[in-house]
Scaffold this active site. Sequence first.
Site, PDB file in Angstrom:
ATOM      1  N   GLU A 210       1.003  -1.203  -0.093  1.00 38.42           N
ATOM      2  CA  GLU A 210      -0.182   0.045   0.183  1.00 38.42           C
ATOM      3  C   GLU A 210       1.535   1.291  -0.171  1.00 38.42           C
ATOM      4  O   GLU A 210       0.216   2.013   0.095  1.00 38.42           O
ATOM      5  CB  GLU A 210      -1.363  -0.397   1.186  1.00 38.42           C
ATOM      6  CG  GLU A 210      -0.259   0.083   2.855  1.00 38.42           C
ATOM      7  CD  GLU A 210       0.103   0.946   2.816  1.00 38.42           C
ATOM      8  OE1 GLU A 210      -0.559   1.777   2.982  1.00 38.42           O
ATOM      9  OE2 GLU A 210       0.921   1.210   4.428  1.00 38.42           O
TER      10      GLU A 210
ATOM     11  N   HIS B  85      -3.811  -2.382   3.546  1.00 34.96           N
ATOM     12  CA  HIS B  85      -2.846  -2.375   5.038  1.00 34.96           C
ATOM     13  C   HIS B  85      -1.969  -3.528   5.631  1.00 34.96           C
ATOM     14  O   HIS B  85      -0.667  -3.451   6.174  1.00 34.96           O
ATOM     15  CB  HIS B  85      -3.315  -1.207   6.220  1.00 34.96           C
ATOM     16  CG  HIS B  85      -3.905  -0.045   5.632  1.00 34.96           C
ATOM     17  ND1 HIS B  85      -4.518   0.336   4.533  1.00 34.96           N
ATOM     18  CD2 HIS B  85      -3.101   0.767   5.642  1.00 34.96           C
ATOM     19  CE1 HIS B  85      -4.232   1.728   4.199  1.00 34.96           C
ATOM     20  NE2 HIS B  85      -3.255   1.611   4.950  1.00 34.96           N
TER      21      HIS B  85
END
Length: 345
Positions: free
Chosen positions: A10, A311
């Site tokens: 990410e 994440h």
Amino acid sequence: MIEIDGSYGEGGGQLLRTAVALAAITGQTLRVRNVRARRSNPGLAAQHLAAVKAVAALCDAEVEGLQVKSQEIVFRPDRLRGGQFQFDVGTAGSMTLVLQAVLPVALMCKERLVMGITGGTDVRAAPPLDYFRYVFLPLLSLMGGRVSLHLVKRGYYPRGGGEVKVEVEPGARLRPLALETRGPLSEVRGIAHVSNLPTHITARMARAALEALPPVPAPQIEQQQLAWPQAIGQGGAIVLWAHCGHDVLGAATTAQRGVPAERLGDEVGRALCAEIESGATLDVHAADQLLVYAALAGGPSHFTVRTLSSHASTAMWLIERFLPVEFGVAQVGQLWRVDCRPRLP
């Protein structure tokens, strides 16, 4: 030296915060390049500077590249230490994101630690303070983390100025997080608040959330209307949480200019409903945040989540580069099971 490409996965601030925390805990020198490379404004912003400085203070680290917009840092930690600290984000940058960086380090200290933090309490793209208080910290306490948080006053974009006091007790031995199945839904609670704004906004947020939530058990949403000196600036948030046995599921959103209060309440109510109905043992955001603690606990941990965020995937990749653990992910029905176990020699 451990070298980390900050553009991996990410490619945001969470990778940087977690990497610095793990470097402090393990005592390993760290270089992070391409910091926040996948963001529209790459490099360090004020809240990332504050997080790195806070972790550095807890281990007397030397840090190179610590300035706004820097895309590379070198972090050389020394011994962990407790004591009293004051950290100021300097803007409305999120203090909960700073806490994400410092708490794992603070729990590994052998001395009591007290932190005063100034900044934004309820900021977009970050966990609102009430989610941190009523969802994340109770889950961390299940693992043996002894952390107390006192809200002094709230602060919002663009000025900030919110204050919290956090105390971390020494000697906590983190326990593995074993959440195989979830207990029965026993309670749904929440807080809708606004500061220096019309009071009807909280009522509209709460009403919309109640309409989206299951009627049993009857949800209880506290409405708070704040002004000086309880809050600096204008802002608000709505945070909901559900108790399921010892487990806690949460959902949250912050007030945004131009977004109707009814839409905010409906969105957060539907989000919590999705977590409850999924049967998952952790909500999506808690799963992201607890991975590092599961790894530090050492023993086998496991939980289920309804979807695996980028994440979480990035955090698992990163943690395995610092600690002798390995993660496993498998789909079980409509859920994802995440395992964290010691790495085999």
